[in-house]
Design a protein around this motif. Structure first.
Motif, short mmCIF file in Angstrom:
data_model
loop_
_atom_site.label_atom_id
_atom_site.label_comp_id
_atom_site.label_asym_id
_atom_site.label_seq_id
_atom_site.Cartn_x
_atom_site.Cartn_y
_atom_site.Cartn_z
N UNK A 85 6.24 -4.41 6.83
CA UNK A 85 5.24 -4.21 7.90
C UNK A 85 5.82 -3.38 9.04
N UNK A 86 7.06 -3.64 9.40
CA UNK A 86 7.71 -2.87 10.47
C UNK A 86 7.85 -1.39 10.11
N UNK A 87 7.85 -1.09 8.82
CA UNK A 87 7.90 0.30 8.37
C UNK A 87 6.51 0.95 8.39
N UNK A 88 5.49 0.15 8.64
CA UNK A 88 4.12 0.68 8.75
C UNK A 88 3.29 0.50 7.49
N UNK A 89 3.74 -0.34 6.56
CA UNK A 89 3.01 -0.54 5.32
C UNK A 89 2.45 -1.95 5.26
N UNK A 90 1.43 -2.10 4.42
CA UNK A 90 0.83 -3.41 4.15
C UNK A 90 1.68 -4.12 3.10
N UNK A 91 1.83 -5.43 3.24
CA UNK A 91 2.60 -6.21 2.28
C UNK A 91 2.11 -7.64 2.30
N UNK A 97 -1.65 -0.88 -9.92
CA UNK A 97 -2.72 -0.72 -8.92
C UNK A 97 -2.39 -1.45 -7.61
N UNK A 98 -1.54 -2.48 -7.68
CA UNK A 98 -1.15 -3.22 -6.48
C UNK A 98 0.15 -2.71 -5.85
N UNK A 99 0.70 -1.62 -6.41
CA UNK A 99 1.96 -1.04 -5.89
C UNK A 99 2.98 -2.17 -5.69
N UNK A 100 3.32 -2.84 -6.77
CA UNK A 100 4.07 -4.10 -6.74
C UNK A 100 5.53 -3.92 -6.34
N UNK A 101 5.91 -4.65 -5.32
CA UNK A 101 7.29 -4.76 -4.87
C UNK A 101 7.84 -6.07 -5.41
N UNK A 102 8.97 -6.00 -6.10
CA UNK A 102 9.58 -7.20 -6.69
C UNK A 102 11.01 -7.31 -6.18
N UNK A 113 0.83 -1.21 0.00
CA UNK A 113 0.00 0.00 0.00
C UNK A 113 0.87 1.26 0.00
N UNK A 114 2.07 1.15 -0.50
CA UNK A 114 2.98 2.29 -0.59
C UNK A 114 2.54 3.14 -1.77
N UNK A 115 2.18 4.40 -1.52
CA UNK A 115 1.59 5.24 -2.55
C UNK A 115 2.52 6.31 -3.10
#
Length: 69
Positions: free
Chosen positions: A59-65, A38-43, A8-10
């Motif tokens: 998650x520890x940084x406060x984001x959804x993954x 749209x999924x803010x893809x981390x690869x 959810x990193x925008x």
């Protein structure tokens, strides 16, 4: 190994911070984050990481993954 995650990193500033943290832990890996998707893809491509460890760092940084199948 290649792993792909939905986040959810925008914003670019947040993406830069997340990528910097991931590079600290997994410097031998290639890490990218597509904010246009749209999924803010981390690869992540490389070795020496687990799915759970990547999710924990983000998650520890406060984001959804979550892993994309």
């Amino acid at each position: 190994m290649i792993a792909v995650f939905k986040t959810n990193i925008k914003y670019q500033e947040d993406a830069n911070f997340a990528l910097q943290e991931l590079n600290k832990h997994y410097s031998a890996c290639k890490v990218t984050l597509d904010l246009e998707d749209c999924d803010k893809v981390l690869r992540i491509e490389g070795t020496g990481f687990t799915i759970k460890s990547i999710i924990k760092v983000i998650s520890d940084l406060g984001y959804y993954c979550e892993e994309l199948e």
